[in-house]
Design an enzyme around this catalytic site. Structure first.
Site, PDB file in Angstrom:
ATOM      1  N   CYS A 128       0.801  -1.235   0.000  1.00  0.00           N
ATOM      2  CA  CYS A 128       0.000   0.000   0.000  1.00  0.00           C
ATOM      3  C   CYS A 128       0.833   1.284   0.000  1.00  0.00           C
ATOM      4  O   CYS A 128       0.577   2.207  -0.779  1.00  0.00           O
ATOM      5  CB  CYS A 128      -0.960  -0.008   1.187  1.00  0.00           C
ATOM      6  SG  CYS A 128      -0.171  -0.466   2.730  1.00  0.00           S
ATOM      7  N   GLN A 155       1.473   4.948   9.086  1.00  0.00           N
ATOM      8  CA  GLN A 155       0.484   3.999   8.573  1.00  0.00           C
ATOM      9  C   GLN A 155      -0.603   3.709   9.607  1.00  0.00           C
ATOM     10  O   GLN A 155      -0.311   3.366  10.755  1.00  0.00           O
ATOM     11  CB  GLN A 155       1.199   2.705   8.134  1.00  0.00           C
ATOM     12  CG  GLN A 155       2.207   2.978   7.026  1.00  0.00           C
ATOM     13  CD  GLN A 155       2.946   1.734   6.536  1.00  0.00           C
ATOM     14  OE1 GLN A 155       4.159   1.796   6.327  1.00  0.00           O
ATOM     15  NE2 GLN A 155       2.262   0.634   6.323  1.00  0.00           N
ATOM     16  N   HIS A 240      -3.109   6.135   5.003  1.00  0.00           N
ATOM     17  CA  HIS A 240      -1.676   6.213   5.313  1.00  0.00           C
ATOM     18  C   HIS A 240      -1.139   7.568   4.861  1.00  0.00           C
ATOM     19  O   HIS A 240      -1.600   8.128   3.864  1.00  0.00           O
ATOM     20  CB  HIS A 240      -0.900   5.123   4.576  1.00  0.00           C
ATOM     21  CG  HIS A 240      -1.155   3.735   5.078  1.00  0.00           C
ATOM     22  ND1 HIS A 240      -1.918   3.455   6.188  1.00  0.00           N
ATOM     23  CD2 HIS A 240      -0.721   2.530   4.610  1.00  0.00           C
ATOM     24  CE1 HIS A 240      -1.948   2.145   6.379  1.00  0.00           C
ATOM     25  NE2 HIS A 240      -1.235   1.562   5.436  1.00  0.00           N
TER      26      HIS A 240
END
Ligand code: A2P
Length: 329
Positions: A128, A155, A240
């Site tokens: 991600c 995150q 994030h």
């Protein structure tokens, strides 16, 4: 032609978002199958006004399936992705298991869509934080090659899946009620804390998450760029954030970088510090693009710039990227 689609890991955070995105984007499919572990068999979810029952992930689950969107963990992908491919499906895999396999393309559609056609049944969806970073850096790299990246990530709990988000909420609740705090998913209490440790540590002192950013960035960007990351779990619920410092072959101006971001695919410029405008996780939950702000010269090196980016890790960092790959298939 994709007719029959299966979501493997359909009950998880990414699986649930896949369900939403397939409906929101009106993905052209005829049948949708929801797969999870035996814990969830029979559970019902709605898709386009119809109730679908969760089925067991097993060898026979992939008969007549054309596309599998998989997000059930690396060990499940390791076991079942090859079975799905043998049954004739293409698998877009969200886990880390196949990402660095030289026979498996690792794709972010805004960056390396041309790699999709190299697939032999499996296409990997990157980590991600890497997805968000390369989407932001792509138009800048087109201006002048990026040679070095330093990144610190912030995150959220959603990176640890539905159970990670539930644990963060539970911890705050327990603190309010004066109860002992439950710590299961994370190495330490996350509420009121941040933890500089995501995935396991490797021999060089970096975590696997940090090494994913080093290795996956090079594979996606077809570049020898070096990326040193510090990945930190923070007590945001979803989205994030990343503080990225990068160096380019020639010096770039703030205007050039701002314009590249403004015109870049999948990007939103969000940079007006005079009015306290910069991307923040709280405001961006459920959005599709990567938001970029705090664009400024790096005071510590000549050709360097600093940017701050935020994106919804469950959407662009995982589910949306997978669906965008499938759309291009
Ligand atoms: P289940 O809910 O039945 O456990 P998350 O990353 O949000 O925690 O989600 C993980 C997803 O992977 C869930 O859908 C979960 O299903 C699924 N999953 C976990 N372990 C297995 C397994 N052994 N076989 C199939 N699906 C699994």
């Amino acid at each position: 032609m994709i007719r029959n689609v299966a979501i493997m890991g359909a009950t998880g955070a990414v699986g649930q978002e896949l369900l939403k995105i397939l409906e929101q984007r009106n993905f052209p499919l005829q049948n949708l199958k929801l797969l999870a572990s035996e814990r969830s068999v029979g559970r019902e979810y709605e898709f386009k006004g119809e109730k679908l029952k969760v089925e067991l992930t097993c060898k026979d689950a992939f008969k007549n399936v054309d596309l599998v969107l998989s997000s059930a963990g690396a060990s499940v992908s390791k076991e079942f992705a090859p079975i799905a491919v043998d049954a004739g499906a293409v698998v877009v895999d969200n886990t880390s298991f196949f990402r660095m396999d030289p026979n498996v393309p690792l794709v972010v559609p805004e960056v390396n869509p041309e790699d999709i056609k190299l697939h032999k049944g499996i296409i990997a969806n990157p980590n991600c934080t890497t997805i968000m970073m390369v989407v932001a850096l792509k138009p800048i790299n087109d201006l002048s090659k990026i040679t070095r990246i330093h990144v610190a990530t912030y995150q959220s709990a959603s990176g640890a899946g539905a159970t990670g988000m539930a644990e963060l909420k539970q911890q705050y609740q327990e603190i309010v009620e004066g109860k002992p705090v439950t710590v299961k998913k994370f190495a330490h209490q996350l509420a009121y804390n941040l933890i500089p440790h995501i995935d396991v540590f490797t021999d060089n002192g970096y975590t696997k998450e940090e090494m994913k950013m080093f290795n996956e960035t090079r594979k996606i960007m077809h570049s020898d760029v070096r990326c040193a990351a510090t990945c930190v779990r923070v007590s945001a619920l979803r989205c994030h954030s990343e503080a990225i410092s990068f160096e380019t072959e020639r010096p770039l101006s703030i205007e050039e970088v701002s314009n590249a971001i403004k015109n870049g695919e999948g990007l939103q410029l969000c940079d007006d510090v005079a009015n306290n405008v910069y991307p923040m996780p709280l405001n961006l939950m459920g959005t599709d693009d990567v938001y970029v702000g705090r664009i400024r010269k790096d005071l510590a090196c000549d050709n360097g710039m600093n940017i701050w980016i935020v994106g919804d890790q469950i959407r662009k960092g995982a589910a949306l990227n997978a669906v965008q790959i499938a759309e291009r298939l």
